[in-house]
Design a protein around this motif. Structure first.
Motif, PDB file in Angstrom:
ATOM      1  N   VAL A  12       0.847  -1.201   0.000  1.00 18.02           N
ATOM      2  CA  VAL A  12       0.000   0.000   0.000  1.00 18.02           C
ATOM      3  C   VAL A  12       0.879   1.246   0.000  1.00 18.02           C
ATOM      4  O   VAL A  12       0.698   2.160  -0.805  1.00 18.02           O
ATOM      5  N   ASP A  53       1.687  -0.127  -4.797  1.00 16.63           N
ATOM      6  CA  ASP A  53       1.394  -1.338  -5.583  1.00 16.63           C
ATOM      7  C   ASP A  53      -0.074  -1.452  -5.976  1.00 16.63           C
ATOM      8  O   ASP A  53      -0.397  -2.170  -6.925  1.00 16.63           O
ATOM      9  N   PHE A  54      -0.965  -0.791  -5.269  1.00 15.55           N
ATOM     10  CA  PHE A  54      -2.405  -0.917  -5.519  1.00 15.55           C
ATOM     11  C   PHE A  54      -3.006   0.331  -6.136  1.00 15.55           C
ATOM     12  O   PHE A  54      -4.221   0.415  -6.304  1.00 15.55           O
ATOM     13  N   ASP A  55      -2.174   1.315  -6.452  1.00 12.62           N
ATOM     14  CA  ASP A  55      -2.665   2.545  -7.092  1.00 12.62           C
ATOM     15  C   ASP A  55      -3.010   2.257  -8.553  1.00 12.62           C
ATOM     16  O   ASP A  55      -2.301   1.533  -9.236  1.00 12.62           O
ATOM     17  N   HIS A  56      -4.091   2.838  -9.008  1.00 13.85           N
ATOM     18  CA  HIS A  56      -4.483   2.662 -10.420  1.00 13.85           C
ATOM     19  C   HIS A  56      -4.627   4.011 -11.056  1.00 13.85           C
ATOM     20  O   HIS A  56      -5.090   4.936 -10.596  1.00 13.85           O
TER      21      HIS A  56
END
Length: 74
Positions: free
Chosen positions: A67, A71-74
């Motif tokens: 986080v 790694d989870f950013d779009h």
């Protein structure tokens, strides 16, 4: 990372905490209990009766690292 069976983990003594960023108006929040021996619990603050997700401390640490690292950013 080795798989760990956390089935039947007792969460009755969990001290659930919401993020300080969640505010007092409710909203979409999760609560985390990190005071339990060997596990970290995560649940939906609006639905506390629904079973919580349970992680080993290592798996939780890896998730938080992802986080923070985007790694989870779009």
């Amino acid at each position: 990372m080795e798989a760990t069976d956390l089935t039947g983990t007792d969460l009755s003594h969990a001290a659930w905490k919401k993020s300080s960023r969640s505010g007092d108006s409710g909203g979409n929040c999760v609560e985390v209990a990190s005071n339990l021996p060997g596990v970290v619990g995560v649940r939906d603050s609006k639905r506390p009766a629904v079973p919580a997700l349970i992680f080993t401390p290592g798996a939780w640490s890896m998730f938080l690292g992802g986080v923070k690292g985007g790694d989870f950013d779009h």
